[in-house]
Design an enzyme around this catalytic site. Structure first.
Site, PDB file in Angstrom:
ATOM      1  N   HIS A 307      18.912 -32.828   5.181  1.00  0.00           N
ATOM      2  CA  HIS A 307      18.310 -34.162   5.256  1.00  0.00           C
ATOM      3  C   HIS A 307      16.962 -34.057   5.957  1.00  0.00           C
ATOM      4  CE1 HIS A 307      17.807 -38.432   6.044  1.00  0.00           C
ATOM      5  NE2 HIS A 307      18.706 -38.615   5.090  1.00  0.00           N
ATOM      6  N   ASP A 364      25.581 -38.149   0.674  1.00  0.00           N
ATOM      7  CA  ASP A 364      25.984 -37.938  -0.726  1.00  0.00           C
ATOM      8  C   ASP A 364      27.099 -36.919  -0.879  1.00  0.00           C
ATOM      9  OD1 ASP A 364      22.538 -38.334  -1.397  1.00  0.00           O
ATOM     10  OD2 ASP A 364      24.129 -39.736  -1.925  1.00  0.00           O
TER      11      ASP A 364
HETATM   12  C1  SDX Z   1      19.344 -38.898   0.459  1.00  0.00           C
HETATM   13  O1  SDX Z   1      15.451 -39.787   3.364  1.00  0.00           O
HETATM   14  C2  SDX Z   1      16.581 -40.399   3.338  1.00  0.00           C
HETATM   15  O2  SDX Z   1      16.951 -41.115   4.249  1.00  0.00           O
HETATM   16  C3  SDX Z   1      17.418 -40.173   2.080  1.00  0.00           C
HETATM   17  C4  SDX Z   1      18.824 -40.730   2.114  1.00  0.00           C
HETATM   18  C5  SDX Z   1      18.843 -42.237   2.128  1.00  0.00           C
HETATM   19  O3  SDX Z   1      19.830 -42.808   2.615  1.00  0.00           O
HETATM   20  O4  SDX Z   1      17.902 -42.853   1.551  1.00  0.00           O
HETATM   21  O5  SDX Z   1      19.510 -40.249   3.266  1.00  0.00           O
HETATM   22  C6  SDX Z   1      19.615 -40.314   0.865  1.00  0.00           C
HETATM   23  O6  SDX Z   1      18.476 -38.679  -0.345  1.00  0.00           O
HETATM   24  C7  SDX Z   1      20.130 -37.790   1.089  1.00  0.00           C
HETATM   25  C8  SDX Z   1      19.668 -36.359   0.639  1.00  0.00           C
HETATM   26  C9  SDX Z   1      20.316 -36.062  -0.715  1.00  0.00           C
HETATM   27  N1  SDX Z   1      19.782 -34.825  -1.299  1.00  0.00           N
HETATM   28  C10 SDX Z   1      20.510 -33.709  -1.373  1.00  0.00           C
HETATM   29  O7  SDX Z   1      21.653 -33.584  -0.919  1.00  0.00           O
HETATM   30  C11 SDX Z   1      19.834 -32.558  -2.124  1.00  0.00           C
HETATM   31  C12 SDX Z   1      19.993 -31.252  -1.344  1.00  0.00           C
HETATM   32  N2  SDX Z   1      19.192 -31.352  -0.134  1.00  0.00           N
HETATM   33  C13 SDX Z   1      17.866 -30.820  -0.141  1.00  0.00           C
HETATM   34  O8  SDX Z   1      17.218 -30.770  -1.344  1.00  0.00           O
HETATM   35  C14 SDX Z   1      17.038 -31.135   1.091  1.00  0.00           C
HETATM   36  O9  SDX Z   1      17.840 -30.895   2.175  1.00  0.00           O
HETATM   37  C15 SDX Z   1      16.414 -32.522   1.219  1.00  0.00           C
HETATM   38  C16 SDX Z   1      15.613 -32.864   0.018  1.00  0.00           C
HETATM   39  C17 SDX Z   1      17.452 -33.543   1.439  1.00  0.00           C
HETATM   40  C18 SDX Z   1      15.506 -32.490   2.453  1.00  0.00           C
HETATM   41  O10 SDX Z   1      14.494 -31.600   2.164  1.00  0.00           O
HETATM   42  P1  SDX Z   1      13.319 -31.303   3.240  1.00  0.00           P
HETATM   43  O11 SDX Z   1      13.473 -32.113   4.472  1.00  0.00           O
HETATM   44  O12 SDX Z   1      12.028 -31.363   2.508  1.00  0.00           O
HETATM   45  O13 SDX Z   1      13.682 -29.841   3.662  1.00  0.00           O
HETATM   46  P2  SDX Z   1      13.127 -28.572   2.937  1.00  0.00           P
HETATM   47  O14 SDX Z   1      13.291 -28.711   1.457  1.00  0.00           O
HETATM   48  O15 SDX Z   1      11.775 -28.308   3.486  1.00  0.00           O
HETATM   49  O16 SDX Z   1      14.165 -27.461   3.433  1.00  0.00           O
HETATM   50  C19 SDX Z   1      13.998 -26.787   4.674  1.00  0.00           C
HETATM   51  C20 SDX Z   1      14.705 -25.433   4.476  1.00  0.00           C
HETATM   52  C21 SDX Z   1      14.192 -24.668   3.254  1.00  0.00           C
HETATM   53  O17 SDX Z   1      14.448 -23.300   3.482  1.00  0.00           O
HETATM   54  P3  SDX Z   1      13.187 -22.372   4.068  1.00  0.00           P
HETATM   55  O18 SDX Z   1      12.039 -22.583   3.088  1.00  0.00           O
HETATM   56  O19 SDX Z   1      12.909 -22.920   5.450  1.00  0.00           O
HETATM   57  O20 SDX Z   1      13.747 -20.953   4.062  1.00  0.00           O
HETATM   58  O21 SDX Z   1      16.107 -25.661   4.234  1.00  0.00           O
HETATM   59  C22 SDX Z   1      16.432 -25.206   2.931  1.00  0.00           C
HETATM   60  C23 SDX Z   1      15.141 -25.107   2.161  1.00  0.00           C
HETATM   61  O22 SDX Z   1      15.245 -24.153   1.118  1.00  0.00           O
HETATM   62  N3  SDX Z   1      17.331 -26.214   2.350  1.00  0.00           N
HETATM   63  C24 SDX Z   1      18.402 -25.934   1.627  1.00  0.00           C
HETATM   64  C25 SDX Z   1      18.979 -27.183   1.330  1.00  0.00           C
HETATM   65  N4  SDX Z   1      18.248 -28.163   1.866  1.00  0.00           N
HETATM   66  C26 SDX Z   1      17.215 -27.559   2.500  1.00  0.00           C
HETATM   67  N5  SDX Z   1      18.925 -24.752   1.197  1.00  0.00           N
HETATM   68  C27 SDX Z   1      20.057 -24.837   0.446  1.00  0.00           C
HETATM   69  N6  SDX Z   1      20.683 -26.006   0.133  1.00  0.00           N
HETATM   70  C28 SDX Z   1      20.165 -27.194   0.548  1.00  0.00           C
HETATM   71  N7  SDX Z   1      20.773 -28.334   0.230  1.00  0.00           N
END
Ligand code: SDX
Length: 428
Positions: A307, A364
């Site tokens: 998140h 989710d």
């Molecule tokens: C919602 O914003 C809100 O409030 C949203 C929400 C709401 O109520 O409106 O809470 C609802 O959208 C919840 C999130 C649902 N999405 C997912 O579950 C999809 C999977 N999650 C990710 O795609 C990710 O965690 C996000 C999109 C939710 C957040 O992404 P960020 O903050 O941009 O983080 P990032 O992509 O920069 O990740 C940081 C690191 C990266 O690794 P490094 O480059 O540092 O090595 O964490 C890793 C990412 O690759 N990472 C994951 C991951 N999420 C982040 N690796 C594997 N699986 C994951 N799910």
């Protein structure tokens, strides 16, 4: 003494006020930055460090796992309030008195009819159309049948548009599901409560007497409350920026629905179940999928994990996980996918990759397990998220418009070609 930030560029110092919110959050106010520095701007892809507005609606503390709507904790609201009360709280700022709630409910019921011609728009979609695309289109189409909902500058005119969309949105959402199931459309029953009516419109069958299921309705009510608002997330920021051009409420919501559709945002609840199903069909090999999620060469992400704000547990996920076990128990359902989810979460929460990146189950991760138990098809999960988020989107749009905030128009740093003279085709 108010705090200040000082920026030094090429020996010049620039001072900016620091604003402090009611929860002691600090923000550097850079409204004068470009003017003071002769055009210097900031860059922050994804707005990870940038606040778009001051808001009095929802407070999150990502480190402590706190979520409050207008000061009330999500735990108390999920336990003690009902969804219509929470909608009123988010939109108008206080929990309603009995009279206020009764009037809100009556005004909504008064507007729950849908123009017959809207059915022809729905008929135009193939059955295979994703419900989020249909819902976004139908929400926008509503404008044509409610032209008075567009130019709403007064609170009274806004109220009229708000009760209209609060009334019609659940009807349209249920229509998207019934269209896919080739069921006759249900217009609801205004003698029922808001969530009871939603249930009826979704689950009634033409050949059976509809019987309300309290377990289903209570679970739905709780899920809608938990999804009702979440400060400046992707879809809410979309609603605000579209609304800032003075596009009407329905147009702003239609844009927000499209933003929520994405699998990185609200679409994750559908992606989680599809992922858990894939793991189940793959023999429940969670280790394989954890490895895929960690592999930088593999685009696979552990859906429902991570998140932007919560760098500790998502309080909604904690509540939904307990509710999932209760609902499945009450309904006598054994869903192997819940066990896979719990197993996946356990492994991930002990794995250094996830621990180091502070990746926890988000709202989710478990919600789809309840929706499934309630008989809601997977492709409808994000529509359920939109039904919950509707009052939050409305509240945020209303706050932005009442505060007369400027049109949203971010800047950029250009990194393309500098000037070059045109060449005719014979010269290229
Ligand atoms: C919602 O914003 C809100 O409030 C949203 C929400 C709401 O109520 O409106 O809470 C609802 O959208 C919840 C999130 C649902 N999405 C997912 O579950 C999809 C999977 N999650 C990710 O795609 C990710 O965690 C996000 C999109 C939710 C957040 O992404 P960020 O903050 O941009 O983080 P990032 O992509 O920069 O990740 C940081 C690191 C990266 O690794 P490094 O480059 O540092 O090595 O964490 C890793 C990412 O690759 N990472 C994951 C991951 N999420 C982040 N690796 C594997 N699986 C994951 N799910």
């Amino acid at each position: 003494m108010s705090k200040k930030a000082i920026l030094e560029i090429d020996g010049n110092k620039y001072e900016f006020p620091i604003i402090e919110g009611t929860e002691k959050e600090l923000g550097i106010d850079i409204k004068t930055l470009r003017g003071a520095t002769g055009g210097i701007t900031t860059i922050d892809p994804g707005y990870k460090n940038t606040g778009s507005c001051e808001s009095a609606i929802t407070f999150l503390d990502g480190e402590k796992g706190i979520l409050r709507y207008r000061g009330y904790s999500i735990e108390e609201l999920a336990e003690k309030a009902d969804f219509l009360e929470v909608a009123y709280l988010l939109i108008f700022g206080d929990l309603p008195t009995a009279e206020q709630l009764d009037k809100f409910d009556k005004d909504i019921k008064e507007e729950s009819h849908i123009d017959e011609d809207m059915k022809r728009i729905l008929d135009g979609f193939p059955k295979s159309a994703h419900p989020m695309g249909v819902l976004s289109s139908l929400t926008s189409a509503l404008i044509a049948f409610n032209p008075g909902s567009v130019d709403v500058d007064s609170e009274e005119a806004m109220y009229g548009a708000i009760v209209k969309i609060m009334a019609k949105f659940p009807v349209l959402a249920s229509w998207t599901m019934r269209k896919r199931k080739s069921l006759p459309l249900d217009y609801g029953d205004s003698s029922l409560g808001y969530v009871e009516n939603l249930s009826k419109m979704m689950f009634s069958r033409p050949n059976k007497t509809y019987e309300a299921n309290k377990i289903v309705n209570d679970a739905l009510d709780k899920l809608l409350i938990l999804h009702a608002d979440h400060e400046q997330n992707c879809s809410t920021s979309t609603v605000r920026i579209v609304g800032s051009s003075h596009a009407g409420l329905f147009a702003s919501l239609s844009a927000g629905i499209s933003a929520l559709w994405g699998p990185l945002h609200g679409g994750a609840n559908q992606a989680v179940i599809e992922m858990l199903e894939a793991i189940r069909e793959d023999g429940g090999d969670t280790a394989k999928y954890i490895a895929k999620a960690k592999d930088k060469e593999d685009p696979f992400r552990l859906m429902g994990f991570g998140h932007r704000v919560y760098k500790n547990f998502d309080p909604r996920a904690k509540i939904i996980k307990v509710a999932a076990e209760e609902v499945l128990g009450d309904l006598g359902i054994e869903d192997p996918v819940l066990d896979i989810a719990k197993g996946l979460a356990k492994v991930a929460l002990e794995d250094e990759y996830f621990v180091k990146r502070k990746l926890y189950p988000n709202v989710d991760f478990y919600s789809g397990i309840i929706y499934r138990a309630l008989g809601i098809p997977t492709e409808m999960f994000t529509v359920m998220f939109a039904l919950g988020r509707l009052p939050g989107w409305i509240a945020q749009w209303r706050e932005m418009r009442l505060r007369k905030e400027p049109i949203g128009r971010p800047r950029q740093i250009y990194t393309g070609e500098t000037y070059r003279a045109f060449k005719s085709v014979s010269e290229r």
